[in-house]
Design a protein around this motif. Sequence first.
Motif, PDB file in Angstrom:
ATOM      1  N   ASP A  57       0.828  -1.205   0.000  1.00  0.00           N
ATOM      2  CA  ASP A  57       0.000   0.000   0.000  1.00  0.00           C
ATOM      3  C   ASP A  57       0.864   1.258   0.000  1.00  0.00           C
ATOM      4  O   ASP A  57       1.954   1.286   0.571  1.00  0.00           O
ATOM      5  CB  ASP A  57      -0.914   0.011   1.221  1.00  0.00           C
ATOM      6  CG  ASP A  57      -1.981  -1.069   1.145  1.00  0.00           C
ATOM      7  OD1 ASP A  57      -2.489  -1.305   0.038  1.00  0.00           O
ATOM      8  OD2 ASP A  57      -2.293  -1.667   2.186  1.00  0.00           O
TER       9      ASP A  57
ATOM     10  N   TRP B 260       0.748   3.985   1.646  1.00  0.00           N
ATOM     11  CA  TRP B 260       1.133   4.572   2.932  1.00  0.00           C
ATOM     12  C   TRP B 260       2.210   3.747   3.643  1.00  0.00           C
ATOM     13  O   TRP B 260       2.768   4.191   4.637  1.00  0.00           O
ATOM     14  CB  TRP B 260      -0.084   4.740   3.847  1.00  0.00           C
ATOM     15  CG  TRP B 260      -0.901   3.498   4.001  1.00  0.00           C
ATOM     16  CD1 TRP B 260      -0.666   2.446   4.836  1.00  0.00           C
ATOM     17  CD2 TRP B 260      -2.105   3.189   3.297  1.00  0.00           C
ATOM     18  NE1 TRP B 260      -1.630   1.491   4.691  1.00  0.00           N
ATOM     19  CE2 TRP B 260      -2.544   1.920   3.762  1.00  0.00           C
ATOM     20  CE3 TRP B 260      -2.864   3.849   2.336  1.00  0.00           C
ATOM     21  CZ2 TRP B 260      -3.695   1.301   3.290  1.00  0.00           C
ATOM     22  CZ3 TRP B 260      -4.017   3.233   1.869  1.00  0.00           C
ATOM     23  CH2 TRP B 260      -4.419   1.984   2.335  1.00  0.00           C
TER      24      TRP B 260
ATOM     25  N   TRP C  66       0.307  -4.386  -7.167  1.00  0.00           N
ATOM     26  CA  TRP C  66      -0.957  -4.082  -6.512  1.00  0.00           C
ATOM     27  C   TRP C  66      -2.041  -5.049  -6.987  1.00  0.00           C
ATOM     28  O   TRP C  66      -2.037  -5.493  -8.145  1.00  0.00           O
ATOM     29  CB  TRP C  66      -1.410  -2.655  -6.846  1.00  0.00           C
ATOM     30  CG  TRP C  66      -0.698  -1.592  -6.074  1.00  0.00           C
ATOM     31  CD1 TRP C  66      -0.094  -1.712  -4.865  1.00  0.00           C
ATOM     32  CD2 TRP C  66      -0.524  -0.223  -6.467  1.00  0.00           C
ATOM     33  NE1 TRP C  66       0.449  -0.524  -4.469  1.00  0.00           N
ATOM     34  CE2 TRP C  66       0.194   0.411  -5.432  1.00  0.00           C
ATOM     35  CE3 TRP C  66      -0.908   0.506  -7.577  1.00  0.00           C
ATOM     36  CZ2 TRP C  66       0.529   1.766  -5.477  1.00  0.00           C
ATOM     37  CZ3 TRP C  66      -0.574   1.858  -7.635  1.00  0.00           C
ATOM     38  CH2 TRP C  66       0.132   2.476  -6.594  1.00  0.00           C
TER      39      TRP C  66
ATOM     40  N   GLN D 225      -6.527  -2.525  -5.069  1.00  0.00           N
ATOM     41  CA  GLN D 225      -5.534  -1.494  -4.786  1.00  0.00           C
ATOM     42  C   GLN D 225      -5.346  -0.586  -5.994  1.00  0.00           C
ATOM     43  O   GLN D 225      -5.263   0.638  -5.859  1.00  0.00           O
ATOM     44  CB  GLN D 225      -4.199  -2.138  -4.405  1.00  0.00           C
ATOM     45  CG  GLN D 225      -4.154  -2.755  -3.019  1.00  0.00           C
ATOM     46  CD  GLN D 225      -2.849  -3.480  -2.777  1.00  0.00           C
ATOM     47  OE1 GLN D 225      -2.388  -4.256  -3.623  1.00  0.00           O
ATOM     48  NE2 GLN D 225      -2.226  -3.227  -1.637  1.00  0.00           N
TER      49      GLN D 225
ATOM     50  N   VAL E 212      -8.336   1.786  -6.280  1.00  0.00           N
ATOM     51  CA  VAL E 212      -8.340   2.805  -5.228  1.00  0.00           C
ATOM     52  C   VAL E 212      -7.254   3.843  -5.466  1.00  0.00           C
ATOM     53  O   VAL E 212      -7.489   5.061  -5.401  1.00  0.00           O
ATOM     54  CB  VAL E 212      -8.170   2.143  -3.843  1.00  0.00           C
ATOM     55  CG1 VAL E 212      -7.912   3.209  -2.773  1.00  0.00           C
ATOM     56  CG2 VAL E 212      -9.404   1.329  -3.483  1.00  0.00           C
TER      57      VAL E 212
ATOM     58  N   LEU F  65      -7.402   6.969   3.381  1.00  0.00           N
ATOM     59  CA  LEU F  65      -7.387   5.575   2.964  1.00  0.00           C
ATOM     60  C   LEU F  65      -6.792   4.668   4.045  1.00  0.00           C
ATOM     61  O   LEU F  65      -7.271   3.547   4.250  1.00  0.00           O
ATOM     62  CB  LEU F  65      -6.588   5.427   1.666  1.00  0.00           C
ATOM     63  CG  LEU F  65      -7.208   6.020   0.411  1.00  0.00           C
ATOM     64  CD1 LEU F  65      -6.300   5.793  -0.788  1.00  0.00           C
ATOM     65  CD2 LEU F  65      -8.591   5.425   0.143  1.00  0.00           C
ATOM     66  N   ARG F  66      -5.779   5.166   4.741  1.00  0.00           N
ATOM     67  CA  ARG F  66      -5.168   4.347   5.792  1.00  0.00           C
ATOM     68  C   ARG F  66      -6.163   4.103   6.916  1.00  0.00           C
ATOM     69  O   ARG F  66      -6.237   2.999   7.458  1.00  0.00           O
ATOM     70  CB  ARG F  66      -3.906   5.031   6.335  1.00  0.00           C
ATOM     71  CG  ARG F  66      -3.349   4.247   7.505  1.00  0.00           C
ATOM     72  CD  ARG F  66      -1.931   4.533   7.873  1.00  0.00           C
ATOM     73  NE  ARG F  66      -1.453   5.868   7.695  1.00  0.00           N
ATOM     74  CZ  ARG F  66      -0.150   6.177   7.740  1.00  0.00           C
ATOM     75  NH1 ARG F  66       0.733   5.223   7.908  1.00  0.00           N
ATOM     76  NH2 ARG F  66       0.253   7.408   7.568  1.00  0.00           N
TER      77      ARG F  66
ATOM     78  N   SER G 223      -8.722   1.477   5.765  1.00  0.00           N
ATOM     79  CA  SER G 223      -8.223   0.236   5.175  1.00  0.00           C
ATOM     80  C   SER G 223      -8.349  -0.927   6.169  1.00  0.00           C
ATOM     81  O   SER G 223      -8.441  -0.733   7.362  1.00  0.00           O
ATOM     82  CB  SER G 223      -6.768   0.403   4.768  1.00  0.00           C
ATOM     83  OG  SER G 223      -5.947   0.609   5.908  1.00  0.00           O
TER      84      SER G 223
END
Length: 305
Positions: free
Chosen positions: A163, A165, A232, A236, A239, A301-302, A305
């Motif tokens: 991801d 982040w 990904w 993913q 997004v 998003l984090r 998630s």
Amino acid sequence: MPHAPRNRSRHRTEEALGSRILTSVIVAPAVAAMILVFPAWAVALILALVAVAAGREWGRMIPDGIVFIPIIVLSMLVSGIIAFGYSPDWLGLICALSLLGWGMALVWIVRFERGLDVPFLTHSMGHIVIGWWVIVPTWCALIYHLLQNPGSSGSGKWLPDGDWWDWPGQWRLLFILLLVWVADTGAYFFGRIFGRRPLAENTSPGKSIEGVAGGLVAVIALMLATGLFVEWSRMQMLVFVSLAVVVFLFSVLGDLFESLAKRHRGIKDSGRLLPGHGGILDRMDSLSAAAPAFVVGLEILRVFS
């Protein structure tokens, strides 16, 4: 002889394009090497010097603009002390609040396109406030990315994976710069080749709807290539491509708003430091809205998630 002025104009355009490409070829690798090799504090300091140079250019647009530079320096000093000594979350808060200002910027651009003035931009104090909001949150956003999950030669995690982040901070910072550069490049060349319909004729006559479409295509292509490289999943990919599109739209907004600010001051370029590109402000206009939007988008998003 009747064609001489047209030939001279074409020659100047080709020279400007050549200077633009040469500057990019030199500057881009140097910036990438700096981000990936230098320690975080050194990168933050170099970016702060760039921000001060941008503040100097902004200050030239207003009477007694010299007072603007100490304001910029003090703001970054306080933000940096808190971020490095306490928590970088403070920088994320500044980014989130700055997006409220970009909502107002969109309103101002729409007003100007309808033939209405933007009084706030005609006053020196208003221009100082706007300059702070354009420059300081941009620096905060870049440093926020840098300080997230910092990679090092001893951590075993230099290359990005998973991801967004979870990427090492160096790569997050480098990627937002790459995303904006790809968007600007795609928009520039598509606009030159296919541009017919103006995007915002009163604010920035040189920008076209076709150019924006080209920038969007370039960003999506970058995201697809990145997703394949870091493997990904389809979700993913969906997004993160969606987030990149939103960040791209913010970059267009930042570009248009600086054009609006310069138009109110009767200037075309903020400076001539970068051949073919203008000044520092002319290169960070898209980034000024995109970088904070990227911070806020990733953090949202984090959380979910």
